[in-house]
Scaffold this motif. Structure first.
Motif, PDB file in Angstrom:
ATOM      1  N   ASP A   1       0.841  -1.205   0.000  1.00 13.48           N
ATOM      2  CA  ASP A   1       0.000   0.000   0.000  1.00 13.48           C
ATOM      3  C   ASP A   1       0.871   1.249   0.000  1.00 13.48           C
ATOM      4  O   ASP A   1       0.591   2.224  -0.717  1.00 13.48           O
ATOM      5  CB  ASP A   1      -0.928   0.007   1.228  1.00 13.48           C
ATOM      6  N   GLN A   2       1.936   1.221   0.791  1.00 10.18           N
ATOM      7  CA  GLN A   2       2.871   2.354   0.827  1.00 10.18           C
ATOM      8  C   GLN A   2       3.538   2.546  -0.530  1.00 10.18           C
ATOM      9  O   GLN A   2       3.709   3.683  -1.006  1.00 10.18           O
ATOM     10  CB  GLN A   2       3.929   2.098   1.896  1.00 10.18           C
ATOM     11  N   LEU A   3       3.914   1.430  -1.167  1.00 10.99           N
ATOM     12  CA  LEU A   3       4.549   1.521  -2.482  1.00 10.99           C
ATOM     13  C   LEU A   3       3.593   2.067  -3.534  1.00 10.99           C
ATOM     14  O   LEU A   3       3.981   2.886  -4.377  1.00 10.99           O
ATOM     15  CB  LEU A   3       5.058   0.146  -2.909  1.00 10.99           C
ATOM     16  N   GLU A   4       2.344   1.636  -3.504  1.00 12.39           N
ATOM     17  CA  GLU A   4       1.378   2.145  -4.477  1.00 12.39           C
ATOM     18  C   GLU A   4       1.163   3.641  -4.283  1.00 12.39           C
ATOM     19  O   GLU A   4       1.039   4.388  -5.256  1.00 12.39           O
ATOM     20  CB  GLU A   4       0.055   1.396  -4.382  1.00 12.39           C
ATOM     21  N   THR A   5       1.138   4.076  -3.029  1.00 12.27           N
ATOM     22  CA  THR A   5       1.008   5.510  -2.758  1.00 12.27           C
ATOM     23  C   THR A   5       2.208   6.262  -3.318  1.00 12.27           C
ATOM     24  O   THR A   5       2.069   7.344  -3.898  1.00 12.27           O
ATOM     25  CB  THR A   5       0.897   5.757  -1.245  1.00 12.27           C
ATOM     26  N   MET A   6       3.417   5.676  -3.164  1.00 12.66           N
ATOM     27  CA  MET A   6       4.622   6.325  -3.681  1.00 12.66           C
ATOM     28  C   MET A   6       4.564   6.432  -5.204  1.00 12.66           C
ATOM     29  O   MET A   6       4.943   7.453  -5.789  1.00 12.66           O
ATOM     30  CB  MET A   6       5.866   5.564  -3.253  1.00 12.66           C
ATOM     31  N   VAL A   7       4.111   5.359  -5.877  1.00 14.80           N
ATOM     32  CA  VAL A   7       3.984   5.389  -7.332  1.00 14.80           C
ATOM     33  C   VAL A   7       2.992   6.471  -7.753  1.00 14.80           C
ATOM     34  O   VAL A   7       3.224   7.222  -8.713  1.00 14.80           O
ATOM     35  CB  VAL A   7       3.556   4.009  -7.882  1.00 14.80           C
ATOM     36  N   GLU A   8       1.882   6.554  -7.028  1.00 17.87           N
ATOM     37  CA  GLU A   8       0.883   7.571  -7.347  1.00 17.87           C
ATOM     38  C   GLU A   8       1.449   8.978  -7.149  1.00 17.87           C
ATOM     39  O   GLU A   8       1.201   9.874  -7.956  1.00 17.87           O
ATOM     40  CB  GLU A   8      -0.351   7.374  -6.473  1.00 17.87           C
ATOM     41  N   ARG A   9       2.242   9.150  -6.090  1.00 24.35           N
ATOM     42  CA  ARG A   9       2.877  10.460  -5.853  1.00 24.35           C
ATOM     43  C   ARG A   9       3.900  10.761  -6.955  1.00 24.35           C
ATOM     44  O   ARG A   9       4.064  11.916  -7.353  1.00 24.35           O
ATOM     45  CB  ARG A   9       3.545  10.484  -4.483  1.00 24.35           C
ATOM     46  N   PHE A  10       4.588   9.724  -7.433  1.00 31.45           N
ATOM     47  CA  PHE A  10       5.533   9.908  -8.541  1.00 31.45           C
ATOM     48  C   PHE A  10       4.786  10.421  -9.767  1.00 31.45           C
ATOM     49  O   PHE A  10       5.220  11.382 -10.431  1.00 31.45           O
ATOM     50  CB  PHE A  10       6.222   8.572  -8.851  1.00 31.45           C
ATOM     51  N   GLN A  11       3.650   9.815 -10.059  1.00 29.88           N
ATOM     52  CA  GLN A  11       2.846  10.262 -11.197  1.00 29.88           C
ATOM     53  C   GLN A  11       2.381  11.697 -11.002  1.00 29.88           C
ATOM     54  O   GLN A  11       2.386  12.502 -11.948  1.00 29.88           O
ATOM     55  CB  GLN A  11       1.649   9.332 -11.378  1.00 29.88           C
ATOM     56  N   GLN A  12       2.001  12.016  -9.789  1.00 27.78           N
ATOM     57  CA  GLN A  12       1.567  13.393  -9.505  1.00 27.78           C
ATOM     58  C   GLN A  12       2.710  14.381  -9.701  1.00 27.78           C
ATOM     59  O   GLN A  12       2.506  15.486 -10.226  1.00 27.78           O
ATOM     60  CB  GLN A  12       1.032  13.483  -8.072  1.00 27.78           C
ATOM     61  N   ALA A  13       3.930  13.983  -9.291  1.00 25.59           N
ATOM     62  CA  ALA A  13       5.087  14.858  -9.484  1.00 25.59           C
ATOM     63  C   ALA A  13       5.347  15.085 -10.975  1.00 25.59           C
ATOM     64  O   ALA A  13       5.615  16.218 -11.410  1.00 25.59           O
ATOM     65  CB  ALA A  13       6.319  14.261  -8.808  1.00 25.59           C
ATOM     66  N   SER A  14       5.251  14.024 -11.760  1.00 25.29           N
ATOM     67  CA  SER A  14       5.433  14.166 -13.211  1.00 25.29           C
ATOM     68  C   SER A  14       4.389  15.122 -13.791  1.00 25.29           C
ATOM     69  O   SER A  14       4.715  16.005 -14.605  1.00 25.29           O
ATOM     70  CB  SER A  14       5.326  12.797 -13.893  1.00 25.29           C
ATOM     71  N   MET A  15       3.138  14.944 -13.374  1.00 26.83           N
ATOM     72  CA  MET A  15       2.066  15.792 -13.897  1.00 26.83           C
ATOM     73  C   MET A  15       2.233  17.242 -13.438  1.00 26.83           C
ATOM     74  O   MET A  15       1.886  18.177 -14.176  1.00 26.83           O
ATOM     75  CB  MET A  15       0.712  15.235 -13.464  1.00 26.83           C
ATOM     76  N   ARG A  16       2.766  17.452 -12.236  1.00 26.58           N
ATOM     77  CA  ARG A  16       3.005  18.819 -11.768  1.00 26.58           C
ATOM     78  C   ARG A  16       4.077  19.492 -12.606  1.00 26.58           C
ATOM     79  O   ARG A  16       3.999  20.689 -12.903  1.00 26.58           O
ATOM     80  CB  ARG A  16       3.417  18.826 -10.298  1.00 26.58           C
ATOM     81  N   LEU A  17       5.116  18.709 -12.988  1.00 24.45           N
ATOM     82  CA  LEU A  17       6.142  19.264 -13.868  1.00 24.45           C
ATOM     83  C   LEU A  17       5.526  19.677 -15.207  1.00 24.45           C
ATOM     84  O   LEU A  17       5.850  20.736 -15.761  1.00 24.45           O
ATOM     85  CB  LEU A  17       7.254  18.236 -14.113  1.00 24.45           C
TER      86      LEU A  17
END
Length: 793
Positions: free
Chosen positions: A550-566
């Motif tokens: 669950d923690q890893l999936e949250t991290m992946v989702e945050r990674f995607q959010q960081a990409s989209m913020r860029l």
């Protein structure tokens, strides 16, 4: 300062160096005319055509993109000299014969345009002597431009004037070589072999002398003189094989002939074993045998005592390994000198003799110690130059040891160290670098081109004031700016080892973008190479092994959010990329508003190597690219564009240059490619400012993306089945490949379906997490972390 407009280049001589110089000019968007002798049979330009074909086979590749070969026009001296009139720079690169070069100059001089720059790529002949064959109008614009092999990859160019060279032209040429060709220029004096070859060949001769004196094996010496002492992996004898034993012998012969008064002249001779190999035609890599030989997949090395080849081993003694592992450089050198082991004695003698030689000749071969050190780093790949190494090891202690060894008759020449050595604590300081010729400290060049290098290569002991101002930082990133360059452009730099992307980096990117939107006009993502080696696999493996999915999936989702913020930041985000941008690094680059690449940028989505798929928005971005390209073509078949993307991601293809990254979709046509990596940040800041001044607006999110769906996945699966049945991939490779296909094709939906971007992100996230739960993927990650190599399971 003189403006140098070079629109077309001619290279005279299509040998190994000439052809590669032509290739690198083509890399820099310069059309080139490559000359050689006419062929007696068939195509008159057959010699050049063979050389151009040879460029395709060279590894590493001299061409940054294969299509650049078309920028090189073949020519010969009998039929095509009129083509020289269109060239602004002519580089001669024929064999190292003074008479041949002078004869060629007399032949081409009538065809040179007024004001043309003529240069020789000689590795050590007298520029003054070469100039005598030229008319006065050409002579003033003549100089030496000595490239190092391979020209694309080794940064050094020695710029060598003669007494009559035009100073303004030299300054302009230095600036052009730096920015346009990406070279690191050292002004060398017109002395035999100039700087780098003078020191480098002497070092090789010292190695050969002490190898035989101490009875060491060639492979043993290569184990000692490679990365363990800050030298390239090819070390000494492997390098000799690559250069060519005949070429090495020629350079040694040049030193023997032109330096009769050198106190080390007795060392300037070709060893008998080397002469014997050359007589046998064993010239090194180009002939298939030299010091080393490959036989049935095994590497053999010449054994002088037996007169035959034996399997190469090259082991370093444990006690010497222990000394070389010492962090304290002073202690390391002291223990090398004190040790009775032949390997330690060899290393001490080698360093001692190179230090001695460089100190004695500094005044005559270079303007300063900085020039010697940087020449050896840039031209021979040394981690530290000789004067830097000496200074780090304790200047006065080493000087005293050299003099003690000289008194004992151990040095290769019985001449004292110059008097200036005793008065210094080293050759580099906050005051500059020592010039023995001028008996003073000298600073860096004041040419305008170097103001573009915000963080130039510095030598040990050199001091620069860094005007960087930190605005915010966490464990993963630093948000800062250079007020001396642009107060309104922020810089985000990743702080982790190899710039891997873990939780702290992801959260740092999100925070940095938010702060930049509030306080700045634009943002640059930059740090020294590598750009990023992907996700922090250690962090991922530890969490997976602990069952924290669950923690890893949250991290992946945050990674995607960081990409989209860029991608959708209210201010332009420019990614400044040098070196490897792999996996998540490639994904961040894909999402930036603009990319400024260094030419040597190696970009790719390589997650399949560890049994995963791109899940930081990379698959989603490629799917959007395919959607847009299909929309612009008749028929609009999105899978036609997905297929090549699938193949490159499934095979973990990495671009071999920035130009290739653009060609395969990891960059865009409008992105910048900077030839000199030290200019990368300067250009990126100005590109970010120009975007901001132009009223940058973030791209609107794609409302719907047409995807290839089930039919696309099935077609990709057919390719995977064929590869699996042929034994080219494993069952788990098949599973990973299907995950790539599913993410790129938009999941199990109808072909041609329209899906939102959020759907694409969810699909790639789901496939990533499913693979992360498999034991095979965890084995691959663990193996890569342990060995640095991929595992096939």
């Amino acid at each position: 300062m003189e403006r140098l407009r070079i629109r077309k280049v001619a290279v005279l001589g299509a040998g190994v160096m000439g052809a590669q110089i032509a290739a690198h000019c083509a890399n820099a968007d310069l059309p080139v005319v490559l000359f050689d002798l006419p062929s007696g049979e068939g195509d008159r330009n057959a010699t050049v055509l063979r050389a151009l074909e040879g460029l395709k086979r060279l590894d590493p590749a001299p061409l940054a993109e294969s299509q650049r070969l078309g920028w090189i026009q073949p020519a010969n001296y009998d039929d095509d000299l009129e083509a020289l009139r269109e060239c602004d720079l002519v580089i001669e690169a024929i064999a190292e014969r003074l008479d041949w070069k002078q004869s060629l100059y007399e032949r081409v001089a009538p065809f040179l345009a007024e004001g043309v720059t003529l240069a020789s790529n000689t590795s050590g002949l007298s520029i003054t002597a070469l100039a005598q064959a030229l008319p006065e109008a050409v002579r003033r614009n003549f100089c030496g431009i000595h490239f190092f092999n391979p020209p694309r990859y080794l940064p050094l160019v020695e710029l060598v004037p003669h007494a009559g060279s035009d100073a303004a032209r030299l300054d302009a040429l230095e600036g052009w070589l730096t920015t346009r060709l990406g070279k690191s220029v050292i002004r060398a004096k017109d002395t035999p072999n100039f700087i780098a070859n003078r020191v480098g060949v002497f070092s090789i001769l010292a190695v050969m002398h002490h190898t035989q004196r101490l009875g060491l094996g060639f492979d043993e010496v290569d184990a000692l003189t490679g990365p363990r002492i800050g030298r390239p992996k090819s070390a000494t004898y492997r390098t000799a094989d690559v250069v060519g034993l005949d070429t090495l012998a020629h350079v040694i012969g040049t030193m023997q002939t032109t330096l009769p008064e050198d106190p080390w002249h007795g060392v300037f001779r070709v060893p008998q074993w080397l002469e014997s190999l050359i007589r046998q035609g064993a010239l090194g890599q180009k002939s298939g045998a030299g010091v080393y030989r490959k036989e049935k997949g095994n590497i053999l090395v010449l054994d002088l005592s037996a007169g035959t080849y034996r399997p190469a081993q090259g082991e370093v003694a444990p006690e010497v390994e222990e000394i070389l592992a010492l962090r304290d450089v002073r202690e390391r050198f002291a223990r090398l000198r004190a040790s009775g082991h032949p390997q330690a004695q060899f290393l001490w003698a080698l360093f001692r003799d190179v230090f001695h030689y460089c100190a004695f000749h500094l005044a005559t071969i270079a303007d300063s110690a900085r020039d010697v050190d940087l020449a050896m780093r840039w031209g021979f790949g040394w981690a530290m130059g000789p004067f830097e190494t000496w200074q780090a090891a304790g200047w006065r202690d080493i000087a005293r040891s050299i003099e003690e060894d000289r008194a004992a008759g151990l040095t290769l020449a019985n001449v004292p160290l110059p008097a200036w050595v005793e008065g210094l604590e080293g050759t580099h300081s906050a005051k500059g670098s020592w010039s023995a010729a001028r008996s003073t400290w000298v600073g860096r060049s004041s040419l305008a081109v170097y103001r573009r290098q915000l963080y130039p290569d510095r030598v040990l002991g050199e001091r620069f004031d860094d005007p960087g101002e930190t605005l915010w930082e966490n464990e993963g990133v630093r948000l800062w700016r250079r007020p001396d360059q642009d107060q309104g452009v922020g810089i985000v730099s990743v702080r982790t080892r190899h710039h891997t992307l873990g939780a702290a980096v992801i959260e740092g990117i999100l925070e940095a973008v938010a702060r930049a939107e509030r306080e700045l006009d634009a943002l640059v993502l930059w740090h020294e190479a590598p750009f990023a080696l992907g996700a922090d696999l250690k962090q991922v493996l530890e969490a997976a092994q602990a069952g924290r999915f669950d923690q890893l999936e949250t991290m992946v989702e945050r990674f995607q959010q960081a990409s989209m913020r860029l991608k959708h930041a209210e201010i332009p985000v420019v990614a400044a990329i040098e070196g490897m941008a792999l996996g998540g690094g490639c994904e961040f680059a894909l999402h930036a508003a603009h990319r400024v690449f260094a030419l040597e940028s190696y970009v790719g989505l390589v997650e399949v190597g560890v049994g995963l798929i791109p899940a930081g928005g990379g698959c989603k971005e490629l799917a959007i690219q395919a959607h847009r390209m299909a929309r612009r073509t008749a028929g609009g078949d999105v899978f036609a564009f997905i297929q090549p993307m699938f193949e490159q991601v499934a095979k973990a293809k990495v671009s071999r240059s920035a130009l290739e990254a653009q060609a395969i979709g990891y960059g865009r046509v409008g992105d910048d490619v900077v030839m000199h990596p030290k200019e990368l940040l300067y250009v990126a800041i100005r590109r970010a400012r120009s975007l901001a001044e132009a009223g940058y607006r973030p791209p609107l999110p794609e409302r719907e993306v047409v995807v290839a769906g089930r039919n696309g996945i099935a077609t990709c699966e057919m390719m995977l089945v064929n590869m699996r049945e042929g034994g080219f991939i494993s069952e788990h490779d098949y599973r990973v490949g299907k995950g790539v296909a599913t993410a790129l094709c938009g999941g199990e939906v109808e072909s041609g379906a329209r899906v939102p971007v959020e759907w694409l992100l969810a699909v790639e996230r789901r496939e990533f997490m499913a693979l992360l739960r498999t034991p095979q993927t965890l084995e691959r990650i663990a193996h890569t972390l342990a060995t640095g190599k991929p595992l096939r399971n």
